[in-house]
Design a protein around this motif. Structure first.
Motif, short mmCIF file in Angstrom:
data_model
loop_
_atom_site.label_atom_id
_atom_site.label_comp_id
_atom_site.label_asym_id
_atom_site.label_seq_id
_atom_site.Cartn_x
_atom_site.Cartn_y
_atom_site.Cartn_z
N ILE A 59 47.55 42.73 31.53
CA ILE A 59 47.28 42.31 32.90
C ILE A 59 45.87 42.68 33.35
CG2 ILE A 59 49.71 42.28 33.56
CD1 ILE A 59 49.31 44.95 34.98
N ASP A 60 45.03 43.06 32.41
CA ASP A 60 43.60 43.24 32.64
C ASP A 60 43.01 41.93 33.15
OD1 ASP A 60 40.64 43.29 31.63
OD2 ASP A 60 41.29 45.33 31.22
N THR B 8 42.72 47.75 35.50
CA THR B 8 42.79 47.60 36.96
C THR B 8 41.71 46.68 37.52
OG1 THR B 8 41.36 49.51 37.40
CG2 THR B 8 43.73 49.94 37.14
N ASP B 9 41.00 45.97 36.69
CA ASP B 9 39.89 45.16 37.20
C ASP B 9 40.35 43.87 37.87
OD1 ASP B 9 40.67 44.36 34.67
OD2 ASP B 9 38.67 44.41 33.79
N ILE B 10 41.66 43.65 38.01
CA ILE B 10 42.12 42.54 38.85
C ILE B 10 42.11 42.91 40.33
CG2 ILE B 10 43.59 41.63 37.00
CD1 ILE B 10 46.04 42.55 38.63
N LEU B 11 41.91 44.18 40.65
CA LEU B 11 41.98 44.63 42.04
C LEU B 11 40.73 44.23 42.82
CD1 LEU B 11 43.56 48.14 41.45
CD2 LEU B 11 44.71 45.97 41.93
N ARG B 12 40.89 43.92 44.08
CA ARG B 12 39.82 43.34 44.90
C ARG B 12 38.48 44.08 44.80
NH1 ARG B 12 40.21 42.90 51.42
NH2 ARG B 12 40.70 45.10 51.13
N PHE C 100 39.10 38.64 41.06
CA PHE C 100 40.36 38.39 41.75
C PHE C 100 40.40 39.16 43.06
CE2 PHE C 100 42.99 37.53 37.62
CZ PHE C 100 42.33 36.32 37.46
N THR C 101 41.38 38.85 43.90
CA THR C 101 41.57 39.52 45.18
C THR C 101 43.02 39.99 45.25
OG1 THR C 101 39.96 37.98 46.12
CG2 THR C 101 41.21 39.30 47.67
N VAL C 102 43.35 40.94 44.39
CA VAL C 102 44.72 41.42 44.23
C VAL C 102 44.78 42.87 44.73
CG1 VAL C 102 46.54 41.93 42.54
CG2 VAL C 102 45.15 39.86 42.31
N SER C 103 45.90 43.24 45.37
CA SER C 103 46.07 44.58 45.90
C SER C 103 46.73 45.51 44.88
CB SER C 103 46.94 44.54 47.16
OG SER C 103 48.28 44.17 46.83
N THR C 104 46.58 46.80 45.12
CA THR C 104 47.20 47.81 44.26
C THR C 104 48.71 47.65 44.24
OG1 THR C 104 45.41 49.37 44.66
CG2 THR C 104 47.50 50.29 43.89
N GLY D 97 40.44 47.91 31.27
CA GLY D 97 39.31 47.76 32.17
C GLY D 97 39.58 48.40 33.52
N GLY D 98 38.54 48.47 34.31
CA GLY D 98 38.62 49.10 35.62
C GLY D 98 37.32 49.83 35.86
N TYR D 99 36.51 49.34 36.80
CA TYR D 99 35.13 49.79 36.93
C TYR D 99 34.82 50.30 38.33
CZ TYR D 99 35.50 47.17 32.70
OH TYR D 99 35.95 46.73 31.48
N HIS D 100 35.86 50.53 39.10
CA HIS D 100 35.76 51.17 40.42
C HIS D 100 36.61 52.43 40.34
CE1 HIS D 100 35.99 51.96 44.66
NE2 HIS D 100 35.34 50.85 44.98
N PRO D 101 35.99 53.61 40.23
CA PRO D 101 36.76 54.82 39.93
C PRO D 101 37.81 55.17 40.97
CG PRO D 101 34.51 55.37 40.58
CD PRO D 101 34.55 53.89 40.38
N LEU D 102 37.52 54.96 42.24
CA LEU D 102 38.47 55.33 43.29
C LEU D 102 39.71 54.45 43.23
CD1 LEU D 102 35.92 55.64 46.25
CD2 LEU D 102 36.44 57.31 44.46
#
Length: 394
Positions: free
Chosen positions: A176-177, A263-267, A274-278, A308-313
């Motif tokens: 789901i990356d 987590t790189d599908i998150l807004r 993508f514009t997907v919420s946690t 993937g996931g490039y926004h640490p918070l």
């Protein structure tokens, strides 16, 4: 398969980590030059959601024999040689796509991904032993047998799946990356006992830039791919995932499931479109857990990997939620005070002017990001279900 919502046995999940993930890696100007695994584990601990004695496992380095089960010996030797030299010789840059901005040299250039890979193999062994497992350092799904690709040096999902296959298990890999899980798909293209499924940004506009729907829809064999358009919202992601996932599980009939949970599908993600919420992400993880085959005591046979996931918070908030789902915990939506302080200490201000930015320090969930269901999204899902030979009868 178990019914959705069936309780998960307490204490039947393992979180795999290592001290080396606190070290500098990739470089300050690289998208992965951010805290990820260490920040995730620290946030989980801030919630008091980890029993280190029963639930935490220190990752080990994969052996050369394990690594060469997928990668070429020349490539592994090149990675080891570069780490020893402290640089990447020109011939390895050309031959193995190393030492550039995409896949830079850094201290631990071989050892760090080798530990992440060993941890995914350990995770597979935990599943075989009757537990679920989460290796947030894993999920490096682009690496090829003889090349680094897309920030991925070693393809740990492949080697985790290989461990399950050596135990005779039929495996469903669900990715789901935001990016196509192309390296894993390629690795098992000729193995009918592995089904790969990837929901991702259309490669006409996103890495690995394979040309879009004409080349990555996967209407063949054991690969199920759903490329999706920019600005995919919560409504559209829920429709796509919850329509496709039950059909894939039924068709694959797996003995075990491997989840790549990038987590790189998150807004807020700087590389995602993508514009997907946690919370929508976590709904998908819950559905994957609930549909996974089970051990006799009810524990899902599920190995979860990072990616993937490039926004640490955003990543740490989300992966703390993944761990809660696997370990059977209910975490408060509000971040604990120590968790807020932890996130505030991260050197990150890329989106501090966004109206939703302060909420990242208050809650582990997001504002609702529902929107219209565009006809092209609905048509893509329906077309895949109609045309894919694996899904037509499911």
């Amino acid at each position: 398969m178990a019914a959705s919502g069936e309780p998960i046995p307490a204490g039947k999940a393992t979180l795999i980590g290592a001290a080396r993930y606190r070290r500098f890696s990739y470089g300050d100007n690289h998208p992965l030059g951010i805290p990820r695994v260490s920040l995730t584990i620290d946030l989980i601990q801030a919630y008091g959601a980890l029993d280190e004695e029963r639930e935490y496992l220190i990752g080990r380095k994969a052996s050369d024999r394990e690594l060469t089960g997928f990668h070429t010996r020349d490539y592994i030797l090149a990675l080891q040689r570069c780490e020893a030299l402290g640089k990447v010789p020109h011939r390895f840059r050309e031959q193995h796509n190393l030492g550039n901005f995409e896949n830079p040299w850094f201290p631990g250039f071989f050892s760090t991904p080798a530990v992440a890979t060993g941890s995914s193999i350990q995770g597979a062994e935990e599943v075989l032993a009757g537990r679920m497992a989460f290796n947030p350092a894993g999920g490096m799904h682009h690496a090829r047998p003889d090349q680094a690709r897309g920030f991925c040096y070693l393809n740990d999902p492949v080697m985790g799946i290989q461990r399950l296959r050596r135990a005779g298990k039929r495996v469903l890999y669900i990715d789901i990356d935001a990016h196509h899980g192309d390296g894993v798909e390629m690795a098992f293209a000729d193995d009918p006992e592995v089904v790969t499924c990837s929901l991702h940004m259309d490669t006409g506009y996103a890495y690995p830039f394979a040309g879009g729907q004409a080349t990555d829809t996967g209407v063949h064999g054991n690969a199920v791919n759903l490329p999706l358009p920019r600005e995919l919202n919560d409504t559209e992601y829920r429709h796509a995932f919850h329509t496709l996932w039950p059909r894939v599980v039924e068709a694959a009939a797996p003995d075990a499931v491997v989840l790549q949970a990038g987590t790189d599908i998150l807004r807020p993600d700087p590389l995602g479109k993508f514009t997907v919420s946690t919370q929508t992400f976590l709904e998908a993880v819950t559905a994957i857990r609930d549909a996974s085959p089970r051990h006799p005591d009810g524990t899902p046979k599920l190995l979860a990997l990072g990616g993937g996931g490039y926004h640490p918070l955003v990543l740490a908030r989300c992966w703390a939620g993944v761990w809660a789902i696997l370990s059977g915990r209910e975490l408060p939506e509000a971040l604990p005070e120590s968790g807020r302080e932890l996130l505030a200490e991260v050197d990150w201000d890329m989106d501090e002017d966004e109206e939703w930015y302060p909420g990242l320090f208050e809650s582990r969930l997001d504002p609702d990001l529902s929107g219209p269901l565009r006809p092209e999204v609905e048509a893509a899902v329906e077309g895949l279900l109609r045309d894919h030979p694996l899904l037509r009868g499911a």
